[in-house]
Design a protein around this motif. Structure first.
Motif, PDB file in Angstrom:
ATOM      1  N   ARG A   3       1.012  -1.061  -0.028  1.00 29.12           N
ATOM      2  CA  ARG A   3       0.004  -0.043   0.136  1.00 29.12           C
ATOM      3  C   ARG A   3       1.021   1.338  -0.109  1.00 29.12           C
ATOM      4  O   ARG A   3       0.585   2.001  -0.689  1.00 29.12           O
ATOM      5  CB  ARG A   3      -0.807  -0.185   1.352  1.00 29.12           C
ATOM      6  CG  ARG A   3      -2.001   1.091   1.163  1.00 29.12           C
ATOM      7  CD  ARG A   3      -3.067   0.774   2.160  1.00 29.12           C
ATOM      8  NE  ARG A   3      -2.602   0.535   3.592  1.00 29.12           N
ATOM      9  CZ  ARG A   3      -2.879  -0.567   4.266  1.00 29.12           C
ATOM     10  NH1 ARG A   3      -3.703  -1.514   3.716  1.00 29.12           N
ATOM     11  NH2 ARG A   3      -2.137  -0.735   5.383  1.00 29.12           N
ATOM     12  N   THR A  33       0.844   2.306  -3.971  1.00 31.67           N
ATOM     13  CA  THR A  33      -0.475   2.928  -4.186  1.00 31.67           C
ATOM     14  C   THR A  33      -0.382   4.589  -3.506  1.00 31.67           C
ATOM     15  O   THR A  33       0.358   4.807  -2.718  1.00 31.67           O
ATOM     16  CB  THR A  33      -1.731   2.259  -3.538  1.00 31.67           C
ATOM     17  OG1 THR A  33      -1.483   2.320  -2.135  1.00 31.67           O
ATOM     18  CG2 THR A  33      -1.802   1.010  -4.089  1.00 31.67           C
ATOM     19  N   LYS A  79      -5.327   4.580  -2.595  1.00 32.28           N
ATOM     20  CA  LYS A  79      -6.054   3.157  -2.491  1.00 32.28           C
ATOM     21  C   LYS A  79      -5.924   2.556  -1.186  1.00 32.28           C
ATOM     22  O   LYS A  79      -4.809   2.629  -0.669  1.00 32.28           O
ATOM     23  CB  LYS A  79      -5.661   2.335  -3.696  1.00 32.28           C
ATOM     24  CG  LYS A  79      -5.981   3.052  -4.942  1.00 32.28           C
ATOM     25  CD  LYS A  79      -5.712   2.156  -6.305  1.00 32.28           C
ATOM     26  CE  LYS A  79      -6.050   2.618  -7.498  1.00 32.28           C
ATOM     27  NZ  LYS A  79      -5.639   1.902  -8.477  1.00 32.28           N
ATOM     28  N   ASN A  80      -6.821   1.730  -1.035  1.00 29.81           N
ATOM     29  CA  ASN A  80      -6.396   0.896   0.197  1.00 29.81           C
ATOM     30  C   ASN A  80      -5.996  -0.582   0.179  1.00 29.81           C
ATOM     31  O   ASN A  80      -5.231  -0.891   1.020  1.00 29.81           O
ATOM     32  CB  ASN A  80      -7.921   0.537   0.951  1.00 29.81           C
ATOM     33  CG  ASN A  80      -8.044   0.033   2.362  1.00 29.81           C
ATOM     34  OD1 ASN A  80      -6.964   0.552   3.065  1.00 29.81           O
ATOM     35  ND2 ASN A  80      -8.765  -0.587   2.848  1.00 29.81           N
TER      36      ASN A  80
END
Length: 147
Positions: free
Chosen positions: A47, A51, A54-55
């Protein structure tokens, strides 16, 4: 799903040719008497590295299994494989290992995934080379003549 056997540099180079950008994760060996944190570490690192807002991460993943190779796969190994299998639609998974894969690890992987093996720069050990290895002190014939 691929299992790439070979030196780390060659395996990563091969992955970069196949997939331009991927998340690389070192799946560290954890014995049963330790706390297992690899799933949480995988989620957190993917993560934060891959990202922005985003989760969870979706995309190619390269997982290094080298530290598991000398060990028999335990329940933690299976738990991580179940986790990966549950994420199989979001993740394009490739495993790498720096030596020839241990048969126990390979069998466990095949229980979860359809694995295709790609070998890069693996030295094949023959029975003859195993028989010639010396353990302990060794004196050659020249040393006997001086005694």
């Amino acid at each position: 799903m691929y299992l790439i056997q070979g030196r780390y540099e060659k395996a990563i180079e091969y992955c970069k040719v196949k997939q331009k950008k991927f998340f690389e994760f070192e799946f560290c060996y954890t014995s049963m008497n330790e706390r297992f944190r690899e799933i949480d570490r995988f989620l957190w690192e993917s993560r934060h590295q891959m990202t922005r807002y985003k989760n969870s991460y979706e995309g190619p993943v390269v997982i290094n299994l080298t530290s598991w190779n000398p060990h028999y796969p335990n329940e933690y190994f299976e738990a991580f494989m179940y986790f990966l299998k549950s994420k199989a639609k979001q993740l394009d998974i490739t495993f790498i290992i720096e030596q020839k894969c241990n048969i126990n690890i390979l069998e466990r992987l095949k229980c979860f995934f359809d694995v295709q093996i790609k070998s890069l720069d693996i030295e094949k050990t023959t029975q003859k080379s195993i028989a010639q290895r010396q353990i302990g002190f060794h004196m050659c014939e020249e040393d006997y003549q001086h005694v």
